[in-house]
Design an enzyme around this catalytic site. Structure first.
Site, mmCIF file in Angstrom:
data_model
loop_
_atom_site.group_PDB
_atom_site.id
_atom_site.type_symbol
_atom_site.label_atom_id
_atom_site.label_comp_id
_atom_site.label_asym_id
_atom_site.label_seq_id
_atom_site.Cartn_x
_atom_site.Cartn_y
_atom_site.Cartn_z
ATOM 1 N N CYS A 101 -67.001 66.676 -77.497
ATOM 2 C CA CYS A 101 -68.354 67.253 -77.510
ATOM 3 C C CYS A 101 -69.209 66.720 -78.657
ATOM 4 O O CYS A 101 -70.328 66.246 -78.444
ATOM 5 C CB CYS A 101 -68.285 68.773 -77.521
ATOM 6 N N HIS A 112 -73.203 67.570 -71.871
ATOM 7 C CA HIS A 112 -72.135 67.760 -72.856
ATOM 8 C C HIS A 112 -70.825 67.184 -72.344
ATOM 9 O O HIS A 112 -70.682 66.863 -71.165
ATOM 10 C CB HIS A 112 -71.967 69.248 -73.192
ATOM 11 N N HIS A 127 -68.656 74.249 -80.128
ATOM 12 C CA HIS A 127 -69.100 73.385 -79.026
ATOM 13 C C HIS A 127 -70.574 73.039 -79.206
ATOM 14 O O HIS A 127 -71.373 73.858 -79.670
ATOM 15 C CB HIS A 127 -68.892 74.070 -77.681
#
Length: 368
Positions: free
Chosen positions: A281, A343, A331
């Site tokens: 990520c 993402h 995240h």
């Protein structure tokens, strides 16, 4: 997919595997702090989604912690190397001072019974003796200062030695912790895989289909927002009925970051990767903004402090959007308009579009 990822992985703290991703969080389940081992076997697809979603988030935390600790270790090794160079230089300096003082003391002892004229008469090198004598006399005059400087340098050397030993001990502890983080994150991946293995093939396919459908819809919404109005103002919206107001104008660098992210869609998630063929990520956001000429920190937690804060209603394409923990987000994705981000979700998946509402939003930053 999972076994391949386990081979590539490293020690780290975050993202647990499985192709569950956004469909999981779309179900609206909140992560519990309990370990997966305490969860009962899932009786329904919804329960399986909840368990896997929790494991994915716990693994992602472990992954990002691992990357942060790994960076710290790299800095610590460099600091230790620099300190050891200083230690070597200081050791040589102290040794030279010790030798100098020893020679002076020996010369004074050897010549204490003869006056200067007698020593000059007996020496085979009068010129050399006079030079030596002048040096000795000068040292005698400043003996207190020399000894004091010697003591100071000895103390500095001792401090460096203690500090170096402490750094070595810390490095050993960090390496142990690094290994523990890897084991923790990998165990979460295996736990998530185990949860899915308890489902039937049809149930697993249903989850995958739902995830793919959600990602495709998010992509369509983002593309429709961009096509409708590339220059309209306004922030994010969870409604796809007002596309013109959901895509704010982005800076040139933000647009470049978005363009890069879009080109990575479909590339696999690999722990610790920052391109060009795979990403995690924070590796994706790092690479996207690097393509725009901006250097970000490596982990999602560190990127949460890059650039300037942005409120949710003022999001622009290219902004970094963070999820799960407001103090240390595990995240991060790149905002592309209409409540949508691009993402790298988790092991076993690929870079994709998804709705922000599928995960607990905790903040946003604008790097440029």
């Amino acid at each position: 997919m999972i076994s391949r990822w386990l081979q590539q992985r490293g020690i780290r703290r975050s993202v647990v595997a499985v192709g569950l991703g956004m469909a999981v969080t779309a179900a609206g389940f909140v992560m519990s702090p309990l370990e997966a081992a305490a969860d009962p076997a899932p009786e329904t697809i919804a329960q399986a989604k909840a368990q896997v979603s929790k494991l994915q988030q716990e693994a992602e935390v472990a992954d990002q912690d691992y990357l942060a600790l790994k960076e710290k270790l790299q800095r610590s090794r460099q600091d230790l190397q620099d300190k050891q160079a200083d230690l070597d230089a200081e050791s040589k300096k102290v040794a030279q001072m010790r030798e100098q003082i020893s020679k002076v003391a020996l010369a004074q002892f050897q010549n204490r019974g003869l006056d200067t004229r007698a020593q000059l008469f007996l020496t085979r090198d009068p010129a050399g003796f006079l030079n030596q004598f002048a040096t000795i006399e000068k040292i005698n005059e400043n003996q207190a200062t020399i000894l004091q400087n010697y003591q100071v340098e000895q103390a500095n050397l001792a401090d460096l030695q203690r500090s170096t030993q402490a750094d070595i001990a810390t490095l050993k502890e960090d390496k142990t912790q690094l290994a523990a983080l890897r084991e923790k994150a990998d165990s979460k991946v295996e736990d998530a895989k185990s949860v899915l293995d308890k489902l039937t093939a049809e149930q697993r396919q249903a989850i995958q289909d739902a995830e793919t459908k959600a990602a495709d819809q998010a992509k369509k919404d983002a593309e429709a927002a961009s096509a409708t109005d590339n220059g309209s103002t306004g922030g994010s919206s969870s409604s796809s009925s007002n596309l013109a107001d959901s895509s704010a104008p982005s800076s040139g660098k933000g647009a470049a970051a978005v363009a890069f992210a879009k080109a990575q869609v479909g590339k696999p998630y690999v722990f610790g990767a920052s391109g060009p063929s795979s990403y995690d990520c924070s590796g994706l956001t790092l690479a996207a903004w690097r393509a725009a000429g901006v250097q970000l920190d490596r982990t999602s937690q560190a990127q949460f402090h890059d650039g300037t804060p942005v409120s949710r209603d003022q999001l622009q394409p290219g902004d970094l959007v963070f999820f799960y923990d407001s103090s240390a987000p595990s995240h991060v994705g790149i905002y592309v308009g209409n409540d949508t981000i691009i993402h790298a979700p988790h092991p076993g998946s690929s870079v994709e579009y998804t709705k922000m509402s599928y995960m607990p939003y905790v903040g946003a930053r604008r790097p440029a």
